[in-house]
Enzyme design. Structure first.
Site, PDB file in Angstrom:
ATOM      1  N   THR A  16       0.822  -1.208   0.000  1.00 44.59           N
ATOM      2  CA  THR A  16       0.000   0.000   0.000  1.00 44.59           C
ATOM      3  C   THR A  16       0.857   1.260   0.000  1.00 44.59           C
ATOM      4  O   THR A  16       0.424   2.313  -0.465  1.00 44.59           O
ATOM      5  CB  THR A  16      -0.943  -0.003   1.224  1.00 44.59           C
ATOM      6  N   TYR A  49       3.289 -13.185   4.349  1.00 48.75           N
ATOM      7  CA  TYR A  49       2.217 -12.517   3.606  1.00 48.75           C
ATOM      8  C   TYR A  49       1.793 -13.453   2.478  1.00 48.75           C
ATOM      9  O   TYR A  49       2.502 -13.635   1.498  1.00 48.75           O
ATOM     10  CB  TYR A  49       2.714 -11.179   3.074  1.00 48.75           C
ATOM     11  N   LYS A  79      -0.249 -12.726   7.266  1.00 46.20           N
ATOM     12  CA  LYS A  79      -1.240 -11.854   6.642  1.00 46.20           C
ATOM     13  C   LYS A  79      -1.913 -12.695   5.571  1.00 46.20           C
ATOM     14  O   LYS A  79      -1.295 -13.075   4.576  1.00 46.20           O
ATOM     15  CB  LYS A  79      -0.600 -10.610   6.050  1.00 46.20           C
ATOM     16  N   ILE A 103      -4.619  -6.553   8.794  1.00 44.07           N
ATOM     17  CA  ILE A 103      -3.749  -5.541   8.197  1.00 44.07           C
ATOM     18  C   ILE A 103      -4.544  -4.980   7.038  1.00 44.07           C
ATOM     19  O   ILE A 103      -4.639  -5.612   5.973  1.00 44.07           O
ATOM     20  CB  ILE A 103      -2.412  -6.139   7.734  1.00 44.07           C
TER      21      ILE A 103
END
Length: 292
Positions: A46, A130, A158, A201
């Site tokens: 992000t 992730y 995540k 998250i």
């Protein structure tokens, strides 16, 4: 140390000259903490880290480290290589590294496990894996995920698989103590929490931080009726915020709110369209009708 609650993966705001707006970044981070976030994520996807120079990455990390230290908050940092992990050794305020499942190569479950085993050998901090298969091209089964969770030095994941699939349900039915599952698929965070996730998250939480904090608390406090009502509203907001490639719409909304100097993103991303911004702002307004 189990990671619970909301972690905000910080955008990188830019000013009118195209430089990183460090003061705006610090303000956003403090606002997230004021609204109840458990921690921050620096240099996640992000934050457009691949478009930042090494100097800009260091400046962003300096700002978010300072805020995290001041607010006694947890700080996760995107780091996907041995070199990047070793660089964190000089940053004692970093709580954990967020490490992507190897993209594009599709090494299989055994290869992913070998990769993370290798990363843990050089880790100065615990690792959070992730898993985002629609970006990496690598699916992991429930058994793969459990083996990953059993690795020494891996403290969480995540989890962003594009929905709630059978492997997700299987995996969440049997999570080892101390291992955290943090939802990373904003639209599906409510059902993931209902199945046992510890937190999230969530990029959408830039614009509705307190609401996402409350959603996590409602599921953890076993208040499903209120959690479902809020979860439906937040899913609609997240869908609007991700209507164009992330974080374009989020930045456009933050700029409309006067919280960052420009809505700019860097190529290959393009700025969000006016209609997408209006739709997201409307969804944000709809949140006021949710009973608290």
């Amino acid at each position: 140390m189990t990671f619970t609650g909301l972690y905000v993966p910080m955008i990188t705001p830019f000013d009118a000259s195209g430089s990183v707006a460090l003061d705006a970044l610090a303000s956003l981070a403090h606002q997230a903490m004021d609204a109840g976030a458990a921690g921050l994520v620096a240099l996640g996807t992000t934050g457009e880290p691949t478009t930042l120079s090494e100097t800009e990455q260091r400046e962003v990390l300096d700002v978010l480290t300072s805020v995290s230290r001041e607010r006694r908050a947890r700080l996760l940092v995107g780091a996907n290589s041995i070199e990047a992990l070793r660089a964190l050794d000089k940053r004692p305020d970093v709580t954990a590294a967020l490490c992507l499942v190897p993209p594009f190569l599709r090494p299989g479950g055994a290869g992913v496990l070998a990769h993370f085993t290798h990363l843990t050998q050089a880790r100065p901090v615990p690792l959070v894996a992730y898993h985002v298969p629609y970006r990496t091209g690598q699916q992991l089964s429930a058994d793969d995920l459990r083996r990953l969770a059993d690795l020494t030095g891996i403290v969480g994941i995540k989890h962003a698989v594009g929905g709630i699939d059978t492997d997700t349900i299987d995996f969440l039915a049997d999570i080892r103590p101390g291992f955290a599952v943090l939802g990373g698929e904003d639209q599906f965070i409510s059902p993931l929490l209902a199945l046992g996730a510890h937190g999230g998250i969530l990029a959408s939480a830039h614009v509705a931080t307190a609401d996402f904090v409350q959603l996590i608390e409602l599921w953890h406090d076993d208040d499903p009726a209120r959690a479902r009502a809020l979860g439906h509203k937040l899913a609609a907001l997240s869908a609007a915020l991700f209507a164009e490639p992330n974080p374009a719409v989020i930045k456009s909304v933050l700029h409309a709110q006067g919280r960052i100097p420009t809505p700019a993103v860097r190529l290959p991303l393009l700025p969000a369209g006016a209609e997408a911004t209006r739709a997201a702002l409307q969804r944000l307004d709809d949140l006021v009708s949710v009973p608290r």
